[in-house]
Design a protein around this motif. Structure first.
Motif, PDB file in Angstrom:
ATOM      1  N   GLU A   1       0.819  -1.215   0.000  1.00 57.94           N
ATOM      2  CA  GLU A   1       0.000   0.000   0.000  1.00 57.94           C
ATOM      3  C   GLU A   1       0.854   1.268   0.000  1.00 57.94           C
ATOM      4  O   GLU A   1       0.326   2.376  -0.107  1.00 57.94           O
ATOM      5  N   MET A   2       2.160   1.119   0.110  1.00 58.35           N
ATOM      6  CA  MET A   2       3.102   2.237   0.028  1.00 58.35           C
ATOM      7  C   MET A   2       4.178   1.832  -0.981  1.00 58.35           C
ATOM      8  O   MET A   2       5.316   1.538  -0.620  1.00 58.35           O
ATOM      9  N   PRO A   3       3.858   1.819  -2.281  1.00 61.86           N
ATOM     10  CA  PRO A   3       4.746   1.236  -3.295  1.00 61.86           C
ATOM     11  C   PRO A   3       5.826   2.171  -3.824  1.00 61.86           C
ATOM     12  O   PRO A   3       6.303   1.992  -4.943  1.00 61.86           O
ATOM     13  N   PHE A   4       6.190   3.168  -3.043  1.00 56.00           N
ATOM     14  CA  PHE A   4       7.295   4.040  -3.439  1.00 56.00           C
ATOM     15  C   PHE A   4       7.824   4.736  -2.203  1.00 56.00           C
ATOM     16  O   PHE A   4       7.196   4.731  -1.133  1.00 56.00           O
ATOM     17  N   ASN A   5       9.012   5.315  -2.352  1.00 56.50           N
ATOM     18  CA  ASN A   5       9.569   6.162  -1.298  1.00 56.50           C
ATOM     19  C   ASN A   5      10.317   7.306  -1.968  1.00 56.50           C
ATOM     20  O   ASN A   5      10.216   7.491  -3.185  1.00 56.50           O
ATOM     21  N   SER A   6      11.056   8.076  -1.212  1.00 52.51           N
ATOM     22  CA  SER A   6      11.716   9.251  -1.795  1.00 52.51           C
ATOM     23  C   SER A   6      12.873   8.868  -2.713  1.00 52.51           C
ATOM     24  O   SER A   6      13.384   9.702  -3.458  1.00 52.51           O
ATOM     25  N   ASP A   7      13.275   7.607  -2.692  1.00 47.46           N
ATOM     26  CA  ASP A   7      14.402   7.145  -3.493  1.00 47.46           C
ATOM     27  C   ASP A   7      13.958   6.335  -4.706  1.00 47.46           C
ATOM     28  O   ASP A   7      14.527   6.451  -5.792  1.00 47.46           O
ATOM     29  N   THR A   8      12.957   5.500  -4.535  1.00 44.93           N
ATOM     30  CA  THR A   8      12.564   4.524  -5.543  1.00 44.93           C
ATOM     31  C   THR A   8      11.053   4.521  -5.695  1.00 44.93           C
ATOM     32  O   THR A   8      10.331   4.593  -4.702  1.00 44.93           O
TER      33      THR A   8
ATOM     34  N   ASN B   1      -4.119   0.779  -4.371  1.00 45.76           N
ATOM     35  CA  ASN B   1      -3.368   0.386  -3.180  1.00 45.76           C
ATOM     36  C   ASN B   1      -2.951   1.599  -2.363  1.00 45.76           C
ATOM     37  O   ASN B   1      -3.033   1.594  -1.129  1.00 45.76           O
ATOM     38  N   MET B   2      -2.489   2.650  -3.037  1.00 48.37           N
ATOM     39  CA  MET B   2      -2.081   3.858  -2.315  1.00 48.37           C
ATOM     40  C   MET B   2      -3.264   4.519  -1.627  1.00 48.37           C
ATOM     41  O   MET B   2      -3.132   5.072  -0.525  1.00 48.37           O
TER      42      MET B   2
ATOM     43  N   SER C   1       1.445   5.760   4.767  1.00 50.54           N
ATOM     44  CA  SER C   1       1.882   6.471   3.563  1.00 50.54           C
ATOM     45  C   SER C   1       3.295   6.984   3.728  1.00 50.54           C
ATOM     46  O   SER C   1       3.851   7.001   4.834  1.00 50.54           O
ATOM     47  N   VAL C   2       3.852   7.420   2.617  1.00 52.44           N
ATOM     48  CA  VAL C   2       5.124   8.137   2.651  1.00 52.44           C
ATOM     49  C   VAL C   2       4.882   9.465   3.381  1.00 52.44           C
ATOM     50  O   VAL C   2       3.878  10.121   3.150  1.00 52.44           O
TER      51      VAL C   2
END
Length: 584
Positions: free
Chosen positions: A120-127, A167-168, A177-178
């Motif tokens: 549900e959090m499929p990204f971050n600040s890097d990827t 998902n997000m 979440s991010v």
């Protein structure tokens, strides 16, 4: 920065219990479990948007990632874990007790991610999933079939993005979440694709130069189909995602920083610690270790400053390093050529330190402009060492040797191919990446540079120590943010006061730690495990200790949880310190 990417693509697969064998053969049962699961896992991984996927052929689809698939994954891996519970490791022979420990760790990590709904959090600040698709766009396509599959992937992006968006939304609804503070500017990588028309679009890249083995008329047909897919599928999907990120996600993302502030946060952060470090250390224990190591490294840094002849305080020396133009490249080519020269110097030395060398070579290339503003200083893996030439005043040359040793040889672009080439290992050891081992080895490679006489000046050595300090600071900062309630500014100040990183790097790195809990812990803990194992072997073997044989032993393992390493080094000692390749 590497991880398991296990998106699934088959809605009809179901978990099934394998029948117990009448002969009670634990080895056969274990092999049956991992062989079936690994084949299933790879079938589902086909088409995954991961830069490290070892699949050589291009899939004609992207994976399914919806909630129903995730529930099926959880059921499947829970069933596999039950099967493993029925196998006694004490009954396994040869390498299988080690294989069991490694494989079980993999399944436990996969299952934990499902249970905590990390999808549900499929990204971050890097990827991010949308930038990882760009790695496919940059792949070399070699056949008409590759191009046709690539076009079908482009046509599948709208469905894939819709599933990720759903998902997000679910994550936002429960406060998973991010953190909002790390999102500034991250939408630009989406806009770059959404706003690029026709042949200027990133996803047109493979069509610009096509293999001569494909007939001209077929090339023309494929280019036309590619343009249609970009216009009809890619650009609308990116535009829709951009609207969601800007007008929903960035406005509703949580304002807290700590992983422990999220639902079931304490358990989630502890699970992330175990995933990335393979250890059961508590956040408090890691924080205390970090403070101890920061103090130790600071003493070495002070000594190096004295060796440089600089007359001034520690903060004054850091200011000098950050502001004197002589320490920074003037052009991207200068940075790339210096990195290439360092890597070539390693080529001339590495045979004295490691016996088995990989066949696979690596290129040195700049980070793509669409990724560079938020990308790390460099990144390495099979076949490539990426050097970030964005914002040259933030790319100090005094750190370039340590960076190159870490990301190219003998670090990531060396260790990962060597594991893949080890045909004596099961595939689940050759093609998976455990952060604590892989990043630990890469950081140990920086340390090995001291023995290899790679740090020519006190400034180069200070750059190496600053990189060691940077990773030790991560133990303090990551646990500070996610367990002790540190602010973003507090974390940045700690990095600024203790390392020679540029301001841009400090901001980028701290945001990475905020958005990616516990990943940053793997580096230094992994290095310490390798250093401790070497110290033990040196003491036990005395004059019989062979450094090349020791490194061959460590690298022959593939990618393993840290508790496995001392067990294997004990075998190395008991066998008289011989290389695992000595009989070959």
């Amino acid at each position: 920065m590497k991880s398991f990417l296990l998106a699934l693509a088959c809605t009809t697969c179901v978990a099934t219990a394998w029948p117990a064998r009448a002969d009670g053969d634990a080895t056969a049962r274990f092999h049956e479990i991992y062989t079936k699961e690994w084949a299933w896992r790879q079938a589902q991984l086909k088409g995954a948007d991961d830069e490290d996927s070892h699949n050589k052929s291009l899939a004609d689809h992207l994976p399914k990632v919806d909630a129903g698939i995730q529930a099926m994954r959880e059921t499947y891996w829970a069933d596999v874990l039950k099967q493993l519970d029925a196998v006694s490791p004490s009954q396994l022979q040869g390498d299988d007790p080690v294989n069991y420990a490694i494989y079980r760790n993999q399944i436990e990590v996969l299952l934990a991610d499902e249970r905590f709904h990390t999808w549900e959090m499929p990204f971050n600040s890097d990827t991010a999933f949308w930038t990882n698709l760009g790695f496919t766009a940059r792949r070399t396509l070699r056949s008409e079939e590759d191009y046709r599959h690539y076009i079908r992937q482009l046509q599948d992006i709208p469905r894939y993005f819709d599933e990720q968006t759903a998902n997000m939304r679910a994550g936002l609804a429960r406060g998973f979440s991010v953190p909002r503070v790390t999102l500034t500017g991250r939408d630009q990588s989406i806009a770059n694709v959404a706003d690029a028309k026709g042949d200027d679009n990133l996803f047109y890249t493979p069509f610009r130069k096509m293999p001569s083995t494909i007939p001209a008329d077929v090339q023309a047909q494929l280019r036309a189909q590619g343009r249609d897919a970009i216009r009809q599928s890619v650009i609308p999907a990116y535009a829709k995602l951009l609207d969601f990120i800007r007008n929903t996600y960035m406005k509703q993302a949580r304002t807290t920083l700590a992983a422990e502030a999220m639902p079931d946060g304490k358990a989630f952060y502890q699970s992330q610690i175990r995933q990335f470090t393979t250890l059961d250390m508590t956040p408090d224990a890691i924080h205390a270790l970090g403070l101890k190591e920061v103090a130790r490294i600071r003493g070495e840094m002070d000594e190096t400053i004295r060796d440089s002849g600089f007359n001034g305080s520690f903060p004054e020396f850091l200011h000098y390093l950050r502001t004197d133009p002589k320490f920074y490249p003037k052009t991207p080519d200068e940075l790339l050529k210096d990195a290439a020269w360092i890597a070539k110097r390693v080529d001339g030395k590495i045979g004295n330190y490691i016996g088995r060398l990989p066949r696979d070579r690596f290129a040195i290339e700049p980070v793509s402009p669409d990724l560079a503003p938020f990308y790390t200083a460099g990144r390495g893996g099979p076949g490539v060492y990426l050097v970030n030439t964005y914002d040259l005043p933030s790319r100090p040359l005094y750190s370039l040797t340590a960076l190159t040793l870490h990301e190219s040889a003998p670090g990531h672009a060396f260790q990962m191919p060597l594991a893949a080439e080890h045909e004596g290992l099961p595939d689940f050891r050759r093609y998976t990446y455990i952060s604590a081992y892989g990043e630990g080895w890469a950081l140990y490679s920086e340390r090995l540079g001291v023995e290899m006489d790679m740090y020519d000046t006190p400034y180069d050595r200070f750059g190496y120590l600053s990189y060691q300090m940077w990773r030790a600071c991560r133990l303090v900062v990551d646990t500070g943010i996610h367990h002790k309630g540190w602010t973003r500014e507090q974390a940045q100040a700690y990095m600024r006061d203790n390392t020679a990183l540029s301001e841009h790097e400090i901001e980028t790195e701290v945001d990475r730690y905020i958005a990616w809990p516990a990943q940053a812990l793997s580096y230094y803990l992994g290095e310490l495990a390798i250093v401790d194992a070497r110290t033990k072997a040196e003491k036990a073997l005395g004059a019989r200790f062979d450094l090349r044989a020791f490194h061959d032993t460590v690298l022959s393992l593939g990618s393993v949880p840290l508790p496995v390493l001392p067990q294997e080094v004990d075998k190395f000692i008991a066998g008289g310190g011989k290389s695992p390749y000595a009989k070959q």
